[in-house]
Structures are given as C-alpha cells and as structure tokens.
Scaffold this motif. Structure first.
Motif, mmCIF file in Angstrom:
data_model
loop_
_atom_site.group_PDB
_atom_site.id
_atom_site.type_symbol
_atom_site.label_atom_id
_atom_site.label_comp_id
_atom_site.label_asym_id
_atom_site.label_seq_id
_atom_site.Cartn_x
_atom_site.Cartn_y
_atom_site.Cartn_z
ATOM 1 N N PHE A 150 0.852 -1.183 0.000
ATOM 2 C CA PHE A 150 0.000 0.000 0.000
ATOM 3 C C PHE A 150 0.885 1.229 0.000
ATOM 4 O O PHE A 150 1.756 1.376 0.863
ATOM 5 N N TRP A 152 0.393 5.500 -0.416
ATOM 6 C CA TRP A 152 -0.622 6.550 -0.542
ATOM 7 C C TRP A 152 -0.080 7.862 -0.002
ATOM 8 O O TRP A 152 0.624 7.892 0.997
ATOM 9 N N VAL A 168 -2.839 4.231 8.415
ATOM 10 C CA VAL A 168 -3.260 3.295 7.373
ATOM 11 C C VAL A 168 -4.777 3.327 7.213
ATOM 12 O O VAL A 168 -5.299 3.314 6.100
ATOM 13 N N ARG A 172 -6.755 4.497 3.913
ATOM 14 C CA ARG A 172 -7.711 3.579 3.281
ATOM 15 C C ARG A 172 -9.023 4.307 2.971
ATOM 16 O O ARG A 172 -9.598 4.159 1.881
ATOM 17 N N SER A 176 -10.674 5.126 -0.782
ATOM 18 C CA SER A 176 -12.033 4.767 -1.178
ATOM 19 C C SER A 176 -12.788 5.966 -1.731
ATOM 20 O O SER A 176 -13.445 5.879 -2.776
ATOM 21 N N LEU A 232 -14.202 -1.298 -3.335
ATOM 22 C CA LEU A 232 -14.109 -1.215 -1.883
ATOM 23 C C LEU A 232 -15.397 -0.750 -1.235
ATOM 24 O O LEU A 232 -15.699 -1.112 -0.098
ATOM 25 N N SER A 249 -13.991 -2.840 6.672
ATOM 26 C CA SER A 249 -13.357 -1.679 7.299
ATOM 27 C C SER A 249 -12.481 -2.062 8.482
ATOM 28 O O SER A 249 -11.673 -1.258 8.946
ATOM 29 N N TYR A 252 -7.081 -4.886 7.151
ATOM 30 C CA TYR A 252 -6.172 -4.107 6.325
ATOM 31 C C TYR A 252 -6.510 -4.301 4.853
ATOM 32 O O TYR A 252 -6.957 -5.374 4.428
ATOM 33 N N LEU A 253 -6.269 -3.261 4.082
ATOM 34 C CA LEU A 253 -6.620 -3.250 2.665
ATOM 35 C C LEU A 253 -6.072 -4.456 1.924
ATOM 36 O O LEU A 253 -6.786 -5.118 1.167
ATOM 37 N N TRP A 254 -4.792 -4.769 2.119
ATOM 38 C CA TRP A 254 -4.155 -5.845 1.373
ATOM 39 C C TRP A 254 -4.629 -7.237 1.811
ATOM 40 O O TRP A 254 -4.327 -8.222 1.148
#
Length: 310
Positions: A150, A152, A168, A172, A176, A232, A249, A252-254
């Motif tokens: 990730f 960003w 993080v 995230r 989104s 997402l 939510s 973690y994103l990954w």
C-alpha cells in the motif's frame, strides 16, 4: 461548506466566469502580513462560523499592524481572490478557506516522519511480516521481503498524533473516497475530468493480471492498483462480506479478498463466460466466503456491469 457569494477582481468571460492570473493569485500570499490576514479570518470563522465577518479595525488589530495604510495595501492584494469585502467588513472566500486548509495541513511547509512500525498482518504474497512508514508525505506499507502492499500520499498534518495503524486506516478511507470520485469522472485534486480503465487486458503474458488505473486529464493525478480498488465501497461487495461476518473496514486493505491478485480474471473474448445482458464485461472479480462466491463483472472502464452470487 457553503459561503455567501463574493465579489471578484478577476476578468469575467461571456458566461460570467471569472479568471485570475495564477501568478497574481499566489503572489498575493507572498507577504507574511497577508498570510496573517487569512489566518485571522480563518480563526474567526472557526470560532464564530455564523458571524465570520471582521471589521477593518478588528482585523488590523488581530494581525497586529499599527500602520493602517500599510495594512490596507496588503488587504487589497487579497481582495477578490482570498478575501471578500462584505457588509460590516471582510471575510474569507472559498479560495481563502482552501489556502488556510493547505497551510494547516502542512502540505507545502512541514515534514513529518512516523515509523517504521510493524503491523499485525502478514503479506498475502509470501506470508512475511508487514510494516509501515510515513515520510515525505507518503505512507508506504511493505513486507519484510520487499513486496509493496500500500502506497498513498497524505499531507503532514494527517500524520500528526497518529500511529501507523491509524494512518493506514485514514489512508484507506481517503483511497475509497478518491476512487469513488474518479469513477464518477471527477478528479479529487483539481476537479477536472478523470478517466478510469482496466489494464492488462489481452496481454499474452501470464504474469500480468488485470489492474485498475485512473488518471486526471487536467492535473495528471494517477491512481494505480488492483481491480478491487474500484469495489471497496461497492454495495454488493460490502453486503456480501458483512453477510459472512467479514467487516471490510476492520481489515487491512491488502488482506481483503477483493483486492487479492488472483481475485480478478479476464473474461473470454467470445463472451461465453459472461452472464446475459453483460456483453460489455471484460473482467470478473470473484470473492468466496462461507461456501458462497460473489461474482462482480466490470467493463473496460472499471464500472460494474453485473453481480451474482453462486
């Protein structure tokens, strides 16, 4: 945020729009007195949003400039762009609020560094431990073996007082919201026209998986990632996950199945795998939870064509 309309010293075109030369606009903020003026007006708005107007004398006192002529000169440089003259005094324009927000965010003036910090997560590619670090305006999360998970950008103020896990989570959310705007055709940076598309289609290499790419035609903003980035907040995906006890939510994103590398596959060119009425579908994302599989088909612009549960 809605503010009263203000006058402008810019040149108006035939449709009523006004234009101010960028050099003049940013040059207006080249003196500390002028920066203090917008700061004082911003403080007033924050403390009394329903009465955000300051008289000339009150504003001058707040900026602490004894010479009224000198103060008036600097104030005039801001009028029409960052400050509006209204009944009873002066207030910030929307552009003035944007400038103050950028100053407070530290986008151009501050540097923050947080981490590296180990996260309670494993890399979905190699099971190695994961850590995150924020520096130079960028949050980077990677595993011990070097797989980037990730990346960003966030302004320095976002990192102030936040741990890496908290940062993080903020990043995230920002991702989104950014992708939602891009899919709607609007750039969240400059509000110009944005385009989205799926990448890797028709590539003969088995190493290339379908991906997501969004670009702004005006400022060049770019977002690149797995196809799952554009799902997402997709209602069927979120509902399917919650139905099976998975709160996206809270992970973690990954770690989300929808963003995994093998979740997205290109559909057959003859359309044989496509559901009826989905002839524009190019990629399918499949998420399996609790013995059920949610299929989401997308066209080449990364927009959802159809969903189905098997």
């Amino acid at each position: 945020m809605t503010l009263p309309s203000s006058t402008s010293d810019g040149d108006a075109d035939t449709e009523g729009r006004t234009h101010t030369d960028p050099d003049a606009a940013f040059g207006a903020l080249s003196d500390p007195v002028r920066v203090d003026i917008v700061r004082v007006l911003a403080d007033r708005y924050r403390e009394q949003p329903d009465d955000a107007v300051l008289s000339f004398s009150t504003l001058r006192k707040g900026v602490d400039v004894a010479d009224s002529g000198r103060f008036l000169y600097h104030l005039k440089q801001l009028l029409g762009t960052f400050v509006a003259k209204v009944e009873g005094g002066y207030r910030l324009t929307e552009a003035g609020h944007a400038v103050v927000a950028a100053i407070l965010a530290g986008t151009y003036t501050r540097r923050e560094s947080v981490g590296p910090t180990e996260l309670d997560s494993d890399c979905p590619l190699c099971d190695a431990g994961v850590s995150g670090r924020y520096a130079d305006g960028v949050l980077r999360v990677a595993c011990a073996d070097g797989h980037p998970l990730f990346v960003w950008s966030l302004p320095p103020n976002a990192a102030t007082g936040r741990s890496i896990p908290e940062l993080v989570a903020v990043a995230r959310l920002n991702l989104s919201h950014t992708v939602e705007l891009l899919l709607a055709g609007a750039c969240p940076g400059c509000w110009g026209t944005a385009t989205t598309r799926l990448t890797g289609l028709g590539d003969e290499s088995e190493e290339v998986s379908p991906g997501f790419r969004a670009t702004c035609d005006t400022c060049g903003l770019r977002v690149v990632g797995p196809v799952g980035f554009c799902l997402l907040t997709q209602p069927d995906v979120v509902g399917f996950s919650h139905h099976h006890g998975v709160a996206p939510s809270e992970r973690y994103l990954w770690e989300l199945p929808v963003v995994q590398r093998d979740a997205a596959t290109e559909l057959a060119g003859d359309g044989s795998e496509e559901p009826p009425g989905a002839t524009d579908a190019r990629v399918r994302v499949a998420v399996t939870l609790g013995g059920e599989t949610l299929r989401v088909d997308l066209d080449e612009t990364a927009r959802v064509v159809s969903t189905a549960v098997e």
